[in-house]
Scaffold this active site. Sequence first.
Site, PDB file in Angstrom:
ATOM      1  N   ARG A  51      41.772 -24.986  51.060  1.00 11.50           N
ATOM      2  CA  ARG A  51      42.691 -25.158  52.196  1.00 11.50           C
ATOM      3  C   ARG A  51      42.936 -23.808  52.872  1.00 11.50           C
ATOM      4  O   ARG A  51      43.102 -23.727  54.087  1.00 11.50           O
ATOM      5  CB  ARG A  51      44.020 -25.797  51.736  1.00 11.50           C
ATOM      6  N   LYS A 202      34.008 -33.210  71.022  1.00 12.68           N
ATOM      7  CA  LYS A 202      33.351 -33.513  72.291  1.00 12.68           C
ATOM      8  C   LYS A 202      32.089 -32.655  72.465  1.00 12.68           C
ATOM      9  O   LYS A 202      31.175 -32.783  71.681  1.00 12.68           O
ATOM     10  CB  LYS A 202      34.364 -33.347  73.416  1.00 12.68           C
TER      11      LYS A 202
HETATM   12  C1  LIG Z   1      39.663 -35.687  72.822  1.00  8.20           C
HETATM   13  C2  LIG Z   1      40.525 -34.658  73.451  1.00  8.20           C
HETATM   14  C3  LIG Z   1      41.595 -34.077  72.750  1.00  8.20           C
HETATM   15  C4  LIG Z   1      41.996 -34.519  71.347  1.00  8.20           C
HETATM   16  O1  LIG Z   1      41.020 -34.224  70.425  1.00  8.20           O
HETATM   17  P1  LIG Z   1      40.755 -35.096  69.082  1.00  8.20           P
HETATM   18  O2  LIG Z   1      39.605 -34.398  68.477  1.00  8.20           O
HETATM   19  O3  LIG Z   1      40.471 -36.499  69.526  1.00  8.20           O
HETATM   20  O4  LIG Z   1      42.002 -35.018  68.279  1.00  8.20           O
HETATM   21  C5  LIG Z   1      42.320 -33.080  73.385  1.00  8.20           C
HETATM   22  N1  LIG Z   1      42.031 -32.690  74.632  1.00  8.20           N
HETATM   23  C6  LIG Z   1      41.022 -33.242  75.341  1.00  8.20           C
HETATM   24  C7  LIG Z   1      40.748 -32.764  76.725  1.00  8.20           C
HETATM   25  C8  LIG Z   1      40.239 -34.241  74.777  1.00  8.20           C
HETATM   26  O5  LIG Z   1      39.252 -34.787  75.491  1.00  8.20           O
END
Ligand SMILES: *Cc1c(COP(=O)(O)O)cnc(C)c1O
Length: 384
Positions: A51, A202
């Site tokens: 951790r 993403k």
């Molecule tokens: C998906 C997203 C998040 C959140 O991220 P997670 O990995 O789903 O927790 C935050 N900001 C933007 C612009 C996103 O597209």
Amino acid sequence: MTDEHAFATRAIHVGQEFDPGTGAIIPPVYFTSTFVQESIGGLRGGYEYARAANPTRTSLQVQLASLEGGAHAFSFASGLAAEDALLRSVLKPGDHILMGNDVYGGTHRLVNRLFVPWGIALSTVDITDLAAVRAAMRPGVTKMLWIETPSNPLMKISDIRALSTLAHEFGAIAVVDNTFASPYLQQPLALGADVVTHSTTKYLGGHSDVLGGALVLDDDALAEAVGFHQFAAGAVSGPMDAWLTTRGIKTLAVRMDRHCANAQVIAEALVGHPRLEAVHYPGLADHPGHDIATRQMSGFGGMLSFAVAGGAAAAKRVAESTTLFQLAESLGGVESLIGYPTEMTHASVQGTALEVPDNLVRLSVGIEDCTDLLADILQALDRT
Ligand SMILES: *Cc1c(COP(=O)(O)O)cnc(C)c1O
């Protein structure tokens, strides 16, 4: 590997040195929760318990810091876990946070539903309007200005340099959610921002196979606070997630080039389409944020949205009629996705100031063949 190398080189090599014991060109993935000590407190390489630190996570963090041009990077189990750690490191009851009125719905929900009840004040503003942002700042009380550009799903562009300067005037820090652009297209720290946040789920991961988040920043004291939250609250990325993200990042530069090229072709082809009212893509010359985007980004990204003339029913039909573009939340993967924000990504902000037009369809343009992608969208529009 030093920072004198260019982005695409650093993406592949920084933090990715081969294993000295075996020569394995890919460093091993450290599936371990704890580390054997030579004597009490005699740690090998500083590792004690996973951790606190794990070599696979360290390798990702070093890679991320280099690509965003920051001194410190922290990797988390999700984008929202990263944001949560940052918010708790900076804000205390009585403080105010100002956000764009088109931030990611989950970011708004996190602050509005979890932090506001703990005594944080939240307000939202059209962050593309500098005068409105200035008027909404509360001297001595606003501690954080939250910037997301390009924004979701209208692809609005805000001026990172101007907003960071403004935040600093009020003694606040400027945070940029750089998820849509990725560090390949936009470098917020170099533009004056204090912290970059990512959903590495993403574009950084890039293959829709892992959830993750990151924070990158320069300030040593803030880094210490964030590092302590990462350790004490423990929303860290596991070794497999960290490694998948690291692997995805190695191809970020080539993927982003193709995402940008494909999105530009599709956006231009859709402009003036009889079934559409508007196309939102910062790479179009008449997009209201085109000039700022040209200045602060090195490409316009793979995200675009369009407003369908036939209203909500027609927009939903388009979103359900593509075959290559798959109907799903999320974005930034090699495969193209289509979404209906009102009932999907933005369902949590329905009925709030962050509500989006109900005739809007959002595309995450992947890196497939562009002719195939365009044909898919055009046939779906024909069905409205
Ligand atoms: C998906 C997203 C998040 C959140 O991220 P997670 O990995 O789903 O927790 C935050 N900001 C933007 C612009 C996103 O597209």
